[in-house]
Design a protein around this motif. Structure first.
Motif, PDB file in Angstrom:
ATOM      1  N   LYS A   1     121.946  33.191  82.163  1.00  0.00           N
ATOM      2  CA  LYS A   1     123.013  32.466  81.469  1.00  0.00           C
ATOM      3  C   LYS A   1     123.128  32.891  80.005  1.00  0.00           C
ATOM      4  O   LYS A   1     124.223  33.072  79.476  1.00  0.00           O
ATOM      5  CB  LYS A   1     122.780  30.957  81.558  1.00  0.00           C
ATOM      6  N   THR A   2     121.990  33.039  79.341  1.00  0.00           N
ATOM      7  CA  THR A   2     122.004  33.413  77.926  1.00  0.00           C
ATOM      8  C   THR A   2     121.811  34.912  77.711  1.00  0.00           C
ATOM      9  O   THR A   2     121.933  35.401  76.589  1.00  0.00           O
ATOM     10  CB  THR A   2     120.897  32.669  77.160  1.00  0.00           C
ATOM     11  N   LEU A   3     121.500  35.636  78.807  1.00  0.00           N
ATOM     12  CA  LEU A   3     121.268  37.076  78.743  1.00  0.00           C
ATOM     13  C   LEU A   3     120.141  37.422  77.772  1.00  0.00           C
ATOM     14  O   LEU A   3     120.241  38.356  76.976  1.00  0.00           O
ATOM     15  CB  LEU A   3     122.554  37.808  78.352  1.00  0.00           C
ATOM     16  N   THR A   4     119.090  36.630  77.829  1.00  0.00           N
ATOM     17  CA  THR A   4     117.935  36.859  76.959  1.00  0.00           C
ATOM     18  C   THR A   4     116.639  36.660  77.739  1.00  0.00           C
ATOM     19  O   THR A   4     116.619  36.014  78.791  1.00  0.00           O
ATOM     20  CB  THR A   4     117.922  35.891  75.758  1.00  0.00           C
ATOM     21  N   VAL A   5     115.566  37.186  77.174  1.00  0.00           N
ATOM     22  CA  VAL A   5     114.227  36.952  77.709  1.00  0.00           C
ATOM     23  C   VAL A   5     113.706  35.667  77.073  1.00  0.00           C
ATOM     24  O   VAL A   5     113.696  35.549  75.849  1.00  0.00           O
ATOM     25  CB  VAL A   5     113.282  38.123  77.396  1.00  0.00           C
TER      26      VAL A   5
ATOM     27  N   ASP B   1     128.002  39.291  85.066  1.00  0.00           N
ATOM     28  CA  ASP B   1     128.132  39.795  86.438  1.00  0.00           C
ATOM     29  C   ASP B   1     127.426  41.131  86.607  1.00  0.00           C
ATOM     30  O   ASP B   1     126.797  41.385  87.636  1.00  0.00           O
ATOM     31  CB  ASP B   1     129.608  39.937  86.817  1.00  0.00           C
ATOM     32  N   LYS B   2     127.544  41.988  85.596  1.00  0.00           N
ATOM     33  CA  LYS B   2     126.882  43.294  85.680  1.00  0.00           C
ATOM     34  C   LYS B   2     125.372  43.136  85.665  1.00  0.00           C
ATOM     35  O   LYS B   2     124.658  43.811  86.413  1.00  0.00           O
ATOM     36  CB  LYS B   2     127.323  44.181  84.506  1.00  0.00           C
ATOM     37  N   ALA B   3     124.879  42.232  84.826  1.00  0.00           N
ATOM     38  CA  ALA B   3     123.434  41.977  84.767  1.00  0.00           C
ATOM     39  C   ALA B   3     122.933  41.476  86.115  1.00  0.00           C
ATOM     40  O   ALA B   3     121.877  41.901  86.603  1.00  0.00           O
ATOM     41  CB  ALA B   3     123.128  40.961  83.675  1.00  0.00           C
ATOM     42  N   ASN B   4     123.689  40.567  86.730  1.00  0.00           N
ATOM     43  CA  ASN B   4     123.293  40.023  88.030  1.00  0.00           C
ATOM     44  C   ASN B   4     123.327  41.097  89.111  1.00  0.00           C
ATOM     45  O   ASN B   4     122.465  41.139  89.999  1.00  0.00           O
ATOM     46  CB  ASN B   4     124.212  38.865  88.421  1.00  0.00           C
ATOM     47  N   ALA B   5     124.320  41.985  89.033  1.00  0.00           N
ATOM     48  CA  ALA B   5     124.435  43.045  90.029  1.00  0.00           C
ATOM     49  C   ALA B   5     123.288  44.048  89.899  1.00  0.00           C
ATOM     50  O   ALA B   5     122.764  44.552  90.897  1.00  0.00           O
ATOM     51  CB  ALA B   5     125.778  43.760  89.879  1.00  0.00           C
TER      52      ALA B   5
ATOM     53  N   ASP C   1     128.916  48.213  70.258  1.00  0.00           N
ATOM     54  CA  ASP C   1     129.997  47.456  69.621  1.00  0.00           C
ATOM     55  C   ASP C   1     131.357  48.052  69.972  1.00  0.00           C
ATOM     56  O   ASP C   1     132.318  47.325  70.245  1.00  0.00           O
ATOM     57  CB  ASP C   1     129.826  47.456  68.100  1.00  0.00           C
ATOM     58  N   LEU C   2     131.430  49.373  69.956  1.00  0.00           N
ATOM     59  CA  LEU C   2     132.689  50.055  70.268  1.00  0.00           C
ATOM     60  C   LEU C   2     133.077  49.865  71.730  1.00  0.00           C
ATOM     61  O   LEU C   2     134.261  49.722  72.051  1.00  0.00           O
ATOM     62  CB  LEU C   2     132.588  51.541  69.921  1.00  0.00           C
ATOM     63  N   VAL C   3     132.088  49.869  72.604  1.00  0.00           N
ATOM     64  CA  VAL C   3     132.368  49.618  74.028  1.00  0.00           C
ATOM     65  C   VAL C   3     132.979  48.231  74.199  1.00  0.00           C
ATOM     66  O   VAL C   3     134.012  48.062  74.862  1.00  0.00           O
ATOM     67  CB  VAL C   3     131.078  49.740  74.876  1.00  0.00           C
ATOM     68  N   LEU C   4     132.352  47.228  73.593  1.00  0.00           N
ATOM     69  CA  LEU C   4     132.850  45.857  73.707  1.00  0.00           C
ATOM     70  C   LEU C   4     134.222  45.716  73.038  1.00  0.00           C
ATOM     71  O   LEU C   4     135.078  44.966  73.513  1.00  0.00           O
ATOM     72  CB  LEU C   4     131.844  44.887  73.086  1.00  0.00           C
ATOM     73  N   ARG C   5     134.421  46.444  71.961  1.00  0.00           N
ATOM     74  CA  ARG C   5     135.730  46.402  71.286  1.00  0.00           C
ATOM     75  C   ARG C   5     136.813  46.969  72.203  1.00  0.00           C
ATOM     76  O   ARG C   5     137.928  46.420  72.278  1.00  0.00           O
ATOM     77  CB  ARG C   5     135.666  47.205  69.985  1.00  0.00           C
ATOM     78  N   LYS C   6     136.502  48.059  72.889  1.00  0.00           N
ATOM     79  CA  LYS C   6     137.497  48.672  73.777  1.00  0.00           C
ATOM     80  C   LYS C   6     137.816  47.767  74.972  1.00  0.00           C
ATOM     81  O   LYS C   6     138.963  47.691  75.413  1.00  0.00           O
ATOM     82  CB  LYS C   6     137.006  50.041  74.259  1.00  0.00           C
TER      83      LYS C   6
ATOM     84  N   GLU D   1     135.521  35.040  76.829  1.00  0.00           N
ATOM     85  CA  GLU D   1     135.028  34.538  78.106  1.00  0.00           C
ATOM     86  C   GLU D   1     134.977  35.658  79.146  1.00  0.00           C
ATOM     87  O   GLU D   1     134.043  35.744  79.939  1.00  0.00           O
ATOM     88  CB  GLU D   1     135.921  33.398  78.605  1.00  0.00           C
ATOM     89  N   LYS D   2     136.002  36.499  79.139  1.00  0.00           N
ATOM     90  CA  LYS D   2     136.061  37.606  80.091  1.00  0.00           C
ATOM     91  C   LYS D   2     134.916  38.578  79.872  1.00  0.00           C
ATOM     92  O   LYS D   2     134.256  39.012  80.828  1.00  0.00           O
ATOM     93  CB  LYS D   2     137.409  38.332  79.935  1.00  0.00           C
ATOM     94  N   ILE D   3     134.675  38.925  78.603  1.00  0.00           N
ATOM     95  CA  ILE D   3     133.594  39.860  78.293  1.00  0.00           C
ATOM     96  C   ILE D   3     132.243  39.266  78.685  1.00  0.00           C
ATOM     97  O   ILE D   3     131.386  39.944  79.267  1.00  0.00           O
ATOM     98  CB  ILE D   3     133.607  40.231  76.795  1.00  0.00           C
ATOM     99  N   GLN D   4     132.050  37.986  78.387  1.00  0.00           N
ATOM    100  CA  GLN D   4     130.812  37.311  78.768  1.00  0.00           C
ATOM    101  C   GLN D   4     130.615  37.356  80.271  1.00  0.00           C
ATOM    102  O   GLN D   4     129.509  37.629  80.770  1.00  0.00           O
ATOM    103  CB  GLN D   4     130.853  35.855  78.288  1.00  0.00           C
TER     104      GLN D   4
END
Length: 199
Positions: free
Chosen positions: A182-186, A163-167, A133-138, A155-158
Motif C-alpha cells: 500500500k505504501t510501497l515501502t519496506v 499494480d506493477k509492484a504486485n505483478a 522523475d522524468l519517467v513519472l513526468r512523461k 491516483e493513476k500513477i499510484q
C-alpha cells in the motif's frame, strides 16, 4: 533410490534458496538487490555527510536509513519496469537538460552536495533519481493529454506503480522487514541485525 534422489534434490533446492536469500536484500521479479549493493548505498550516503554541514538537517540513521534506501532501490526497479511497459525512454539530452534545471533551482551545482545529503541520495545516484522523475513526468503528461486532472493523474500513477509492484512480486529479506504494497515501502518487523550497518 528414487526417494533418496528426490530427497537429495529437495535438500539441495532448499539450500540454494537459503543461500540466495542470505545474499539478497530484496528481489523484484527477476531483479535482485544484493546485500553488498545495499551496504554500498548506505556507506556512500554516510560518507558524503562528512563533507556537509548537517546540523540543521533531520537525517535518518541506522535501520531507518537502511529501510528507506532499500525502499528507494526497490521503487527504482519498479519504475524502470513500468517505463518499459509504457514504452518510455529517457535520452541523454533529456537527462542533461533536466539536470541543468535542477542546478538552476538549487542556486547552482555547488549546492548539490548539501541537497543530496539532505535527501539521503548519494551523488552517484543523481542520474537515477532524475531519470525516474522524468519517467513519472512523461506518464503524467500522457494522462493529462488524455483529459485527466491533477488529482486523478496522481491516483493513476499510484495505481500503475502499485499494480506493477504486485505483478513483479516484491520479496524483502526478513532481516530488514516486510514489503508494504500500500505504501510501497519496506516496514520494520524485527531488528535488522548487523548485515547492513550505520558506520
Amino acid at each position: 533410490m528414487k526417494k533418496f534422489l528426490a530427497l537429495g534434490l529437495a535438500i539441495a533446492t532448499f539450500f540454494l534458496a537459503g543461500c540466495s536469500q542470505a545474499n539478497s536484500a530484496a528481489t523484484i521479479g527477476e531483479s535482485e538487490i544484493a546485500l553488498k549493493e545495499l551496504q554500498t548505498q548506505v556507506d556512500l550516503i554516510l560518507a558524503e555527510r562528512n563533507g556537509v554541514d548537517t546540523s540543521q538537517m533531520q537525517l535518518e540513521s541506522g535501520e531507518a536509513l537502511t529501510r528507506s534506501q532499500l525502499s528507494y532501490m526497490i521503487s527504482n526497479v519498479i519504475i524502470a519496469e513500468l517505463a518499459k511497459d509504457q514504452k518510455i525512454e529517457i535520452t541523454a539530452s533529456e537527462l542533461e537538460s533536466y539536470k541543468a534545471q535542477i542546478f538552476a533551482n538549487i542556486g547552482g551545482e555547488a549546492n548539490l552536495p548539501s541537497v543530496l545529503v539532505n535527501a539521503s541520495i548519494p551523488s552517484s545516484g543523481l542520474d537515477d533519481v532524475l531519470r525516474r522523475d522524468l519517467v513519472l513526468r512523461k506518464i503524467s503528461e500522457k494522462e493529462t493529454a488524455a483529459g485527466a486532472d491533477e488529482a486523478s493523474v496522481n491516483e493513476k500513477i499510484q495505481a500503475l506503480v502499485t499494480d506493477k509492484a504486485n505483478a513483479l512480486k516484491v520479496t524483502v529479506n526478513p532481516r530488514y522487514g516486510t514489503w508494504d504494497a500500500k505504501t510501497l515501502t519496506v516496514v520494520a518487523t524485527e531488528p535488522a541485525g548487523d548485515a547492513v550497518t550505520d558506520k
